[in-house]
Design a protein around this motif. Structure first.
Motif, PDB file in Angstrom:
ATOM      1  N   PHE A 240     139.485  44.039  51.288  1.00 37.36           N
ATOM      2  CA  PHE A 240     140.239  43.028  51.070  1.00 37.36           C
ATOM      3  C   PHE A 240     141.080  43.238  50.118  1.00 37.36           C
ATOM      4  CE2 PHE A 240     135.892  41.311  52.571  1.00 37.36           C
ATOM      5  CZ  PHE A 240     136.301  40.486  53.590  1.00 37.36           C
ATOM      6  N   VAL A 241     142.424  43.188  50.267  1.00 36.23           N
ATOM      7  CA  VAL A 241     143.222  43.202  49.103  1.00 36.23           C
ATOM      8  C   VAL A 241     143.358  41.995  48.083  1.00 36.23           C
ATOM      9  CG1 VAL A 241     145.842  43.327  48.791  1.00 36.23           C
ATOM     10  CG2 VAL A 241     145.073  44.698  50.596  1.00 36.23           C
ATOM     11  N   ILE A 242     143.169  42.280  46.894  1.00 37.99           N
ATOM     12  CA  ILE A 242     142.818  41.178  45.925  1.00 37.99           C
ATOM     13  C   ILE A 242     144.228  40.775  45.491  1.00 37.99           C
ATOM     14  CG2 ILE A 242     141.802  40.491  43.669  1.00 37.99           C
ATOM     15  CD1 ILE A 242     139.443  41.781  44.340  1.00 37.99           C
ATOM     16  N   LYS A 243     144.877  41.866  45.149  1.00 39.26           N
ATOM     17  CA  LYS A 243     146.203  41.568  44.695  1.00 39.26           C
ATOM     18  C   LYS A 243     147.023  42.786  45.159  1.00 39.26           C
ATOM     19  CE  LYS A 243     149.479  41.481  40.837  1.00 39.26           C
ATOM     20  NZ  LYS A 243     149.863  41.217  39.136  1.00 39.26           N
ATOM     21  N   GLU A 244     148.367  42.548  46.003  1.00 35.14           N
ATOM     22  CA  GLU A 244     149.297  43.145  46.545  1.00 35.14           C
ATOM     23  C   GLU A 244     150.122  43.972  45.493  1.00 35.14           C
ATOM     24  OE1 GLU A 244     152.646  42.867  49.509  1.00 35.14           O
ATOM     25  OE2 GLU A 244     150.652  42.729  50.704  1.00 35.14           O
ATOM     26  N   GLY A 245     150.333  45.235  45.524  1.00 41.34           N
ATOM     27  CA  GLY A 245     150.988  45.622  44.474  1.00 41.34           C
ATOM     28  C   GLY A 245     152.476  45.802  44.904  1.00 41.34           C
TER      29      GLY A 245
ATOM     30  N   VAL B  86     138.975  49.196  43.986  1.00 36.63           N
ATOM     31  CA  VAL B  86     139.886  50.185  43.849  1.00 36.63           C
ATOM     32  C   VAL B  86     141.035  49.843  43.277  1.00 36.63           C
ATOM     33  CG1 VAL B  86     141.205  51.953  45.127  1.00 36.63           C
ATOM     34  CG2 VAL B  86     139.024  51.242  46.026  1.00 36.63           C
ATOM     35  N   ASP B  87     141.525  50.233  41.945  1.00 37.17           N
ATOM     36  CA  ASP B  87     142.581  50.101  40.898  1.00 37.17           C
ATOM     37  C   ASP B  87     142.191  48.636  40.643  1.00 37.17           C
ATOM     38  OD1 ASP B  87     143.656  52.482  40.927  1.00 37.17           O
ATOM     39  OD2 ASP B  87     144.926  52.235  42.620  1.00 37.17           O
ATOM     40  N   THR B  88     142.527  48.581  39.153  1.00 33.50           N
ATOM     41  CA  THR B  88     142.383  47.252  38.591  1.00 33.50           C
ATOM     42  C   THR B  88     143.559  46.569  38.004  1.00 33.50           C
ATOM     43  OG1 THR B  88     141.837  48.204  36.404  1.00 33.50           O
ATOM     44  CG2 THR B  88     140.114  48.216  37.926  1.00 33.50           C
ATOM     45  N   GLY B  89     144.606  46.839  38.198  1.00 32.25           N
ATOM     46  CA  GLY B  89     145.966  46.213  38.300  1.00 32.25           C
ATOM     47  C   GLY B  89     146.261  46.431  36.602  1.00 32.25           C
ATOM     48  N   ASN B  90     147.181  45.474  36.025  1.00 30.98           N
ATOM     49  CA  ASN B  90     147.516  45.809  34.793  1.00 30.98           C
ATOM     50  C   ASN B  90     147.078  44.959  33.867  1.00 30.98           C
ATOM     51  OD1 ASN B  90     148.915  43.342  34.788  1.00 30.98           O
ATOM     52  ND2 ASN B  90     150.712  44.089  35.602  1.00 30.98           N
ATOM     53  N   PRO B  91     147.010  45.100  32.483  1.00 25.77           N
ATOM     54  CA  PRO B  91     146.198  44.120  31.700  1.00 25.77           C
ATOM     55  C   PRO B  91     146.229  42.778  31.951  1.00 25.77           C
ATOM     56  CG  PRO B  91     146.914  46.048  30.663  1.00 25.77           C
ATOM     57  CD  PRO B  91     147.816  45.923  31.956  1.00 25.77           C
ATOM     58  N   TRP B  92     147.283  42.027  32.568  1.00 24.95           N
ATOM     59  CA  TRP B  92     147.571  40.734  32.652  1.00 24.95           C
ATOM     60  C   TRP B  92     146.950  40.180  34.099  1.00 24.95           C
ATOM     61  CZ3 TRP B  92     151.144  44.596  31.077  1.00 24.95           C
ATOM     62  CH2 TRP B  92     151.435  44.156  29.646  1.00 24.95           C
ATOM     63  N   ASP B  93     146.194  41.143  34.639  1.00 23.61           N
ATOM     64  CA  ASP B  93     145.616  40.874  36.043  1.00 23.61           C
ATOM     65  C   ASP B  93     144.471  40.187  35.997  1.00 23.61           C
ATOM     66  OD1 ASP B  93     148.038  41.067  37.521  1.00 23.61           O
ATOM     67  OD2 ASP B  93     147.749  43.426  37.805  1.00 23.61           O
ATOM     68  N   LYS B  94     143.667  39.945  34.965  1.00 21.52           N
ATOM     69  CA  LYS B  94     142.278  39.724  34.687  1.00 21.52           C
ATOM     70  C   LYS B  94     142.011  38.417  35.802  1.00 21.52           C
ATOM     71  CE  LYS B  94     138.932  37.990  31.417  1.00 21.52           C
ATOM     72  NZ  LYS B  94     138.552  37.768  29.955  1.00 21.52           N
ATOM     73  N   ASP B  95     142.582  37.466  35.446  1.00 23.57           N
ATOM     74  CA  ASP B  95     142.359  36.104  35.925  1.00 23.57           C
ATOM     75  C   ASP B  95     142.640  36.081  37.603  1.00 23.57           C
ATOM     76  OD1 ASP B  95     141.780  34.882  33.707  1.00 23.57           O
ATOM     77  OD2 ASP B  95     143.597  33.898  33.396  1.00 23.57           O
TER      78      ASP B  95
ATOM     79  N   THR C 131     148.153  47.869  43.573  1.00 22.41           N
ATOM     80  CA  THR C 131     147.550  46.741  44.458  1.00 22.41           C
ATOM     81  C   THR C 131     146.042  47.072  43.952  1.00 22.41           C
ATOM     82  OG1 THR C 131     148.997  47.310  46.145  1.00 22.41           O
ATOM     83  CG2 THR C 131     146.665  46.817  46.782  1.00 22.41           C
ATOM     84  N   CYS C 132     145.384  46.108  44.056  1.00 20.83           N
ATOM     85  CA  CYS C 132     144.005  45.913  43.584  1.00 20.83           C
ATOM     86  C   CYS C 132     143.060  45.586  45.051  1.00 20.83           C
ATOM     87  CB  CYS C 132     143.691  44.852  42.573  1.00 20.83           C
ATOM     88  SG  CYS C 132     141.901  44.797  42.159  1.00 20.83           S
TER      89      CYS C 132
END
Length: 225
Positions: free
Chosen positions: A5-10, A37-46, A25-26
């Motif tokens: 599953f793509v949690i956040k599309e880059g 796989v990959d944890t985005g940028n520091p503002w993607d926590k939520d 992409t996360c």
């Protein structure tokens, strides 16, 4: 069986000369081992926490975190997963203990029979990709910036402009196109590998085999003379 599953599309967009907006992409790999796989940028926590919650997963349920390379838009939330084995480029650690693995020699790291982390340098000198076999989509390759987006299949400039080792990246891209059915790139939508790419690569391989055979045959003929 694993699900992906793509949690956040880059994304990556130009903001003018010398300016760019981008985030990696996360992806969640859900199954016998839960993997991010990959944890985005520091503002993607939520965004990441909400994405995991949709699948009834807590950060503490994640067994592995793989960051395909060390750029800030791919490693921004590693601290959410303090219980996980963390693979960042060619480094593997559990807490402050580093585990030795020779990605530099091309050796994959096997999570289990269906999931492995393979070295795919090019974008940087130490990129990795995650290969997930036996999904409903077939074999899924989560590649980070080895592939920027589907459009870079037709427009190589999209990936070449940020490549540290373009010749090596091109070879690793070709290898992934041969093994994968679906690619999840670093900065775009997941996509199915076009049949034309596989046919084109098969033609190249056949040509190389023919050339090698021809060279051997020519050498043998000269030896007989």
């Amino acid at each position: 069986m694993y699900e992906v599953f793509v949690i956040k599309e880059g994304y990556s967009t130009s903001e003018g000369p010398g300016q760019q907006k981008a985030c990696g992409t996360c992806t969640l790999v859900k199954g016998p081992h839960n993997i991010i796989v990959d944890t985005g940028n520091p503002w993607d926590k939520d965004t990441i926490l909400q994405g995991l919650a949709k699948h009834d997963i807590l950060p503490s349920n994640i067994g592995y975190v793989v960051c395909t390379h060390g750029h800030s838009d791919h490693v921004g939330n590693l601290n959410l997963f303090s219980n996980a084995i963390q693979i960042v480029s060619y480094d593997i650690c559990v807490g402050d203990q580093y585990l030795m693995h020779d990605f530099k020699e091309g050796i994959p790291y096997e999570i289990d029979d269906d999931v492995e982390v393979i070295p795919t340098p090019g974008h940087t000198g130490a990129d990795v990709s995650v290969i997930v076999k036996g999904t409903a989509y077939g074999t899924v390759a989560i590649t980070g910036d080895l592939f920027e987006c589907m459009e870079d299949l037709e427009n190589p400039h999209l990936w070449q402009q940020s490549s540290e080792k373009p010749e090596l990246q091109e070879q690793n891209r070709a290898d992934i196109l041969q093994m994968a059915d679906i690619i999840i790139p670093g900065h775009g939508s997941m996509f199915q590998v076009p049949d034309s790419c596989k046919r084109q690569m098969q033609m190249v391989l056949l040509f190389e085999e023919f050339s090698e055979s021809f060279q051997i045959s020519t050498f043998s003929q000269k030896a007989l003379e």
